[in-house]
Write an enzyme that holds these catalytic residues in place. Structure first.
Site, short mmCIF file in Angstrom:
data_model
loop_
_atom_site.label_atom_id
_atom_site.label_comp_id
_atom_site.label_asym_id
_atom_site.label_seq_id
_atom_site.Cartn_x
_atom_site.Cartn_y
_atom_site.Cartn_z
N HIS A 153 0.80 -1.22 0.00
CA HIS A 153 0.00 0.00 0.00
C HIS A 153 0.84 1.28 0.00
O HIS A 153 0.29 2.38 0.01
CB HIS A 153 -0.95 0.01 1.20
C1 UD1 Z 1 -1.27 5.27 6.76
C2 UD1 Z 1 0.11 5.54 7.32
C3 UD1 Z 1 1.02 4.37 7.02
C4 UD1 Z 1 0.42 3.06 7.50
C5 UD1 Z 1 -0.97 2.90 6.91
C6 UD1 Z 1 -1.61 1.65 7.44
C7 UD1 Z 1 0.71 7.94 7.31
C8 UD1 Z 1 1.59 8.95 6.71
N1 UD1 Z 1 0.70 6.71 6.73
O1 UD1 Z 1 -1.13 5.18 5.35
O2 UD1 Z 1 2.24 4.53 7.68
O3 UD1 Z 1 1.23 1.97 7.09
O4 UD1 Z 1 -1.76 4.04 7.29
O5 UD1 Z 1 -2.75 1.32 6.73
O6 UD1 Z 1 0.05 8.22 8.29
N2 UD1 Z 1 -8.66 5.67 2.88
C9 UD1 Z 1 -9.92 5.17 2.83
N3 UD1 Z 1 -10.48 4.74 3.99
C10 UD1 Z 1 -9.84 4.78 5.17
C11 UD1 Z 1 -8.55 5.32 5.21
C12 UD1 Z 1 -7.96 5.74 4.07
O7 UD1 Z 1 -10.55 5.10 1.79
O8 UD1 Z 1 -10.41 4.36 6.19
C13 UD1 Z 1 -8.01 6.10 1.63
C14 UD1 Z 1 -8.13 7.55 1.36
O9 UD1 Z 1 -8.32 7.72 0.00
C15 UD1 Z 1 -6.79 8.11 1.74
C16 UD1 Z 1 -5.88 6.93 1.44
O10 UD1 Z 1 -6.65 5.77 1.70
O11 UD1 Z 1 -6.47 9.25 1.06
C17 UD1 Z 1 -4.65 6.90 2.28
O12 UD1 Z 1 -4.97 6.96 3.67
P1 UD1 Z 1 -3.99 7.71 4.70
O13 UD1 Z 1 -4.49 7.58 6.08
O14 UD1 Z 1 -3.69 9.05 4.20
O15 UD1 Z 1 -2.64 6.92 4.55
P2 UD1 Z 1 -2.38 5.37 4.40
O16 UD1 Z 1 -1.89 5.10 3.03
O17 UD1 Z 1 -3.52 4.56 4.89
#
Ligand code: UD1
Length: 402
Positions: A217
């Site tokens: 991811h």
């Molecule tokens: C975050 C952490 C990463 C961790 C990961 C675990 C940071 C910088 N990164 O990355 O270290 O390994 O979590 O999963 O904090 N989204 C959804 N639903 C959700 C959450 C996210 O659809 O419940 C989508 C959104 O489009 C969002 C994208 O996933 O923009 C990324 O989510 P985000 O929390 O920004 O970072 P992760 O890639 O999940």
């Protein structure tokens, strides 16, 4: 130890945080009912809402046994700046209302740094669980989050000796460090029996030790078409040897939808929704091989004794290579990745657990003992005095939760 109450805010935001924090919250509750405990923990659980989808949040939350959060900040997604700022604004309100003696943050996500930064500005002590990990790659937001959070923290709980060494080399005073082991492994141990009863393998038509589990991811691997094309070829190649199952993180969902329609043999590349924790532990435990770019999976596969290939150019968890089952291969060098996977599949696996010191399922208890000891000493400064003079329950404020 001082008599009195210690009001501790525990902050979580993203999926891996839930797994790391649950053993600490549980250990606080156990401490409170233990014989002779003169200090009482009053934990206040704050979920920032960085992860909010049921599959990313409540499924894992429930599996690791966390109680309902006292506050849900609902910050959701956004750019790094937007997300970090949103957590700061909302968390500052909680901090002012609760006036805790200590705030516990975990891991390296944006919510971790945001909360620690607010504490530093408000003069509230911070404890960082999983301190000292360094990949040396500051292009990863997590590395920046780790570095800054550690330097803002008063108590730093480390998982392994290289964590201590990194912190000391950066000038952090040794007396702030406590090596407690790995709370993520506490959750793993707690869920193992439940995982044995998980029907996930049957549900997905997978045979034990005859599939490869994938979790990818990281933006570098899944955000652009070049990375995805490389992955397509590589996972297709792996799936010629054994079925590949991939619980897809939302970040990777869009691009991988494209990948799914292009794949050669749809039956051997299974793209599924993110799993709950118990199902995921079952999937990891029974895999022949795991391919990942996650942090925690490198640790969990080591303890489970399952070979792991981490598709990144660096790891903040070198102990999983030195002592565990992890192999680090850059996603830019998939020829090497093919060779490493081939070697793993050709060798007779022993699936013996590789467990660094203190990764024994009791790290949460050590965190709580260390906090109690910290609160009782002059080192805790103002906090110790406040704690000694207080003996009241933390206020709980009715707030919308998840
Ligand atoms: C975050 C952490 C990463 C961790 C990961 C675990 C940071 C910088 N990164 O990355 O270290 O390994 O979590 O999963 O904090 N989204 C959804 N639903 C959700 C959450 C996210 O659809 O419940 C989508 C959104 O489009 C969002 C994208 O996933 O923009 C990324 O989510 P985000 O929390 O920004 O970072 P992760 O890639 O999940």
């Amino acid at each position: 130890m001082s008599a009195g109450s210690l009001r501790v805010i525990v902050v979580v935001g993203a999926r891996p945080n839930f797994v790391k924090v649950a053993p600490i919250v549980r250990a606080m509750a156990a401490w409170n009912v233990s014989d002779g405990a003169r200090l009482r923990f009053c934990p206040v659980l704050v979920h920032t809402g960085q992860h909010y989808d049921p599959a990313m949040s409540s499924l894992v939350w429930d599996d690791v046994g966390l109680p309902e959060p006292d506050y849900f900040l609902g910050v959701g997604s956004g750019s790094h700046a937007e997300q970090t700022a949103a957590v700061m604004v909302e968390f500052e309100k909680v901090l002012r209302e609760e006036q805790p003696h200590l705030v516990v943050v975990v891991g390296d996500v944006n919510s971790t740094l945001a909360a620690a930064l607010v504490c530093a500005m408000e003069g509230v002590p911070v404890a960082h669980v999983e301190a000292g990990l360094r990949s040396g790659d500051r292009t990863m937001p997590e590395e920046v989050n780790r570095l800054l959070t550690d330097h803002l923290s008063d108590l730093l709980f480390t998982t392994c000796p290289d964590g201590d060494a990194n912190l000391v080399a950066e000038g952090i005073p040794q007396d702030r460090l406590r090596r407690v082991g790995n709370t993520m492994i506490d959750s793993l141990e707690r869920c193992r029996d439940a995982a044995l009863r998980s029907p996930i393998l049957d549900d997905l038509g997978l045979a034990p030790r005859r599939y490869c589990l994938v979790t990818l991811h990281r933006p570098a691997n899944v955000d652009d078409d070049v990375g995805l094309d490389r992955l397509e070829g590589f996972l297709g190649w792996v799936s010629a040897s054994l079925p590949v199952v991939y619980p897809v993180h939302p970040r990777a969902r869009v691009g991988l939808g494209r990948l799914a329609t292009k794949r050669a043999d749809p039956l051997r590349l299974l793209l599924v929704d993110p799993a709950g924790y118990v199902d995921f532990v079952r999937l990891m435990s029974m895999a022949r091989l795991v391919l990942t770019d996650s942090g925690g999976v490198q640790e969990e596969t080591s303890v489970l004794g399952v070979p792991c290939v981490t598709l990144r150019s660096s790891t903040e968890r070198p102990v999983t290579i030195a002592e565990g089952t992890n192999h680090l291969v850059s996603a830019d060098d998939l020829d090497l990745a093919r060779r490493v996977v081939r070697e793993i599949l050709d060798e007779k696996p022993d699936y013996a657990s590789r467990r660094p010191a203190l990764w024994d399922g009791h790290a949460g208890v050590r965190v709580v003992e260390a906090i109690a000891e910290w609160a009782s000493t002059a080192g805790a400064g103002k906090t110790a005095a406040v704690v000694a003079g207080e003996d009241q329950e933390a206020k709980k404020h009715a707030r919308p939760v998840r």
